[in-house]
Design an enzyme around this catalytic site. Structure first.
Site, PDB file in Angstrom:
ATOM      1  N   GLU A  51     -45.052 -80.121 -53.571  1.00  0.00           N
ATOM      2  CA  GLU A  51     -46.324 -79.412 -53.442  1.00  0.00           C
ATOM      3  C   GLU A  51     -47.413 -80.295 -52.854  1.00  0.00           C
ATOM      4  OE1 GLU A  51     -47.003 -76.339 -53.618  1.00  0.00           O
ATOM      5  OE2 GLU A  51     -45.109 -75.606 -54.438  1.00  0.00           O
ATOM      6  N   CYS A  75     -48.648 -51.317 -48.341  1.00  0.00           N
ATOM      7  CA  CYS A  75     -49.588 -52.181 -47.625  1.00  0.00           C
ATOM      8  C   CYS A  75     -50.638 -51.359 -46.889  1.00  0.00           C
ATOM      9  CB  CYS A  75     -48.837 -53.072 -46.646  1.00  0.00           C
ATOM     10  SG  CYS A  75     -49.909 -54.186 -45.713  1.00  0.00           S
ATOM     11  N   ASP A 132     -52.017 -69.667 -52.012  1.00  0.00           N
ATOM     12  CA  ASP A 132     -52.164 -70.549 -50.853  1.00  0.00           C
ATOM     13  C   ASP A 132     -52.501 -69.694 -49.637  1.00  0.00           C
ATOM     14  OD1 ASP A 132     -49.785 -69.313 -50.161  1.00  0.00           O
ATOM     15  OD2 ASP A 132     -48.670 -71.178 -49.807  1.00  0.00           O
ATOM     16  N   CYS A 170     -43.397 -56.012 -40.087  1.00  0.00           N
ATOM     17  CA  CYS A 170     -43.683 -55.016 -41.128  1.00  0.00           C
ATOM     18  C   CYS A 170     -42.475 -54.136 -41.451  1.00  0.00           C
ATOM     19  CB  CYS A 170     -44.868 -54.144 -40.704  1.00  0.00           C
ATOM     20  SG  CYS A 170     -46.426 -55.060 -40.548  1.00  0.00           S
ATOM     21  N   CYS A 174     -44.726 -61.703 -43.196  1.00  0.00           N
ATOM     22  CA  CYS A 174     -46.153 -61.374 -43.051  1.00  0.00           C
ATOM     23  C   CYS A 174     -46.860 -62.534 -42.354  1.00  0.00           C
ATOM     24  CB  CYS A 174     -46.765 -61.078 -44.420  1.00  0.00           C
ATOM     25  SG  CYS A 174     -48.356 -60.244 -44.352  1.00  0.00           S
ATOM     26  N   TYR A 214     -54.731 -74.755 -56.824  1.00  0.00           N
ATOM     27  CA  TYR A 214     -53.483 -74.196 -56.304  1.00  0.00           C
ATOM     28  C   TYR A 214     -52.272 -74.997 -56.777  1.00  0.00           C
ATOM     29  CZ  TYR A 214     -49.430 -73.899 -53.400  1.00  0.00           C
ATOM     30  OH  TYR A 214     -48.123 -73.824 -53.009  1.00  0.00           O
TER      31      TYR A 214
END
Length: 366
Positions: free
Chosen positions: A48, A217, A149, A208, A201, A131
């Site tokens: 991370e 969505c 994020d 999509c 995305c 985060y």
């Protein structure tokens, strides 16, 4: 929509995404498969920190090298500062490396080598913000945490068609992410959201038709997914300029250690003038036959662009190290043929390549 219906809709989002993740999860070296035992917190934390503002593809080779060299938080805590900074070279955002070492030493020295499991305690550690603390708590410890994020912000902004421009939309996006984060499998859910943003995305041309959330969505339904997240007009980055002093003697080049605090702190670099928007001082630090190369090195940092001219000089002999250090800054002679081993940050690696490139009469003697 009634409250019960809204809660059901939010649960359906999490259920659909988790079902998709169980089948389509990316295989990453720091990640446990969906539904498997929780991964080692040290590995989650290491990944991370490396992934902050850096792509997965760039991080993977660094992650493997770090883990092979420092397989535990105790091993990392015992690393020499210069060794770690050299190993980090090229990954960028070097404050992360300094914080990585400070955090490892605190965990190994004060916490018995064990990372805390709750967000508040994690945030008290060097280099761990909101985060990262949420990601570690969810992924490594299975705690319900709201992990947001850039990928998650993009997914959520499209899912709910959030009109507030970034970055002002961040609190709203976090609240919406909270509303769809399940109590169970929060780590899988967080990673599923990240995967969705990274692979489906995407910022441009989102896929999509393959998205497990397309029916829910709002941006996709309106036919304008790429409009989100709404962005405020960008401010132009200022340009700073300076001069790098490339000084060689007997097949070695003088490198300096930058101050621990500040940009590229603790890294080896090429000495030079200050970097300012006016160009700063252009005077050369030593008397001699300097060659000013025609093309500056250009590099873009987070908050400014840099144009760094290169002045090159070869000394007949190394001279008194104290005299050199007084003129160029405290440092060391580094073998020219081993410059790749110096762990120079990207901007100085570019200076080195430019200074060592074979040249004809393409410079200006001063």
């Amino acid at each position: 929509m009634p409250v019960d219906g809204l809660m059901a809709a939010e649960r359906s989002i999490a259920d659909a995404l988790l079902a998709h993740y169980r089948v389509r999860a990316r295989t990453l070296p720091w990640r446990s498969p969906p539904g498997a035992a929780l991964p080692d917190p040290y590995r989650v934390w290491l990944s991370e920190i490396m992934l902050q503002q850096t792509t997965v593809a760039a991080v993977i080779p660094y992650y493997h090298r770090f883990l092979a060299r420092w397989p535990t938080v105790e091993a990392l805590a015992a690393a020499q500062d210069g060794d770690l900074m050299a190993a980090w070279a090229g990954l960028g955002y070097y404050a992360r490396a300094r914080n990585l070492l400070a955090c490892a030493r605190k965990v190994a020295g004060e916490l018995g080598g064990l990372f805390p499991s709750d967000e508040a305690a994690l945030r008290a550690l060097p280099g761990i913000g909101a985060y990262t603390a949420a990601a570690i708590a969810a992924i490594a410890f299975g705690q319900r945490a709201v992990v947001v994020d850039g990928n998650v912000e993009r997914v959520v902004s499209r899912l709910f068609a959030v009109e507030t421009p970034m970055p002002a939309a961040k609190p709203e996006l976090r609240a919406l992410t909270d509303s769809i984060t399940p109590d169970a499998h929060a780590g899988d859910f967080a990673q599923a959201m990240m995967d969705l943003g990274a692979t489906i995305c995407t910022p441009t041309r989102p896929a999509c038709l393959t998205c497990p959330l397309s029916a829910r969505c709002a941006a996709r339904i309106a036919g304008e997914a790429e409009r989100y997240p709404v962005k405020a007009p960008k401010k132009a980055k200022p340009t700073r300029r300076g001069v790098a002093w490339w000084v060689e003697a007997d097949g070695a080049v003088w490198l300096v250690r930058r101050p621990d605090k500040g940009l590229l702190g603790g890294m080896l670099g090429v000495p030079g003038s200050d970097w300012t928007e006016t160009g700063g001082e252009t005077g050369l630090p030593l008397a001699g036959d300097w060659l000013l190369l025609n093309e500056p090195v250009r590099h873009v940092f987070t908050h400014f662009a840099l144009e760094l001219s290169i002045a090159r000089m070869r000394l007949d002999r190394p001279g008194d190290p104290l005299e050199i250090a007084k003129a160029l800054g405290p440092g060391q002679w580094w073998p020219r043929e081993r410059i790749a081993e110096a762990g120079l940050p990207t901007v100085f690696a570019r200076v080195a390549r430019a200074a060592m490139a074979p040249r004809g009469e393409d410079g200006i003697n001063e």
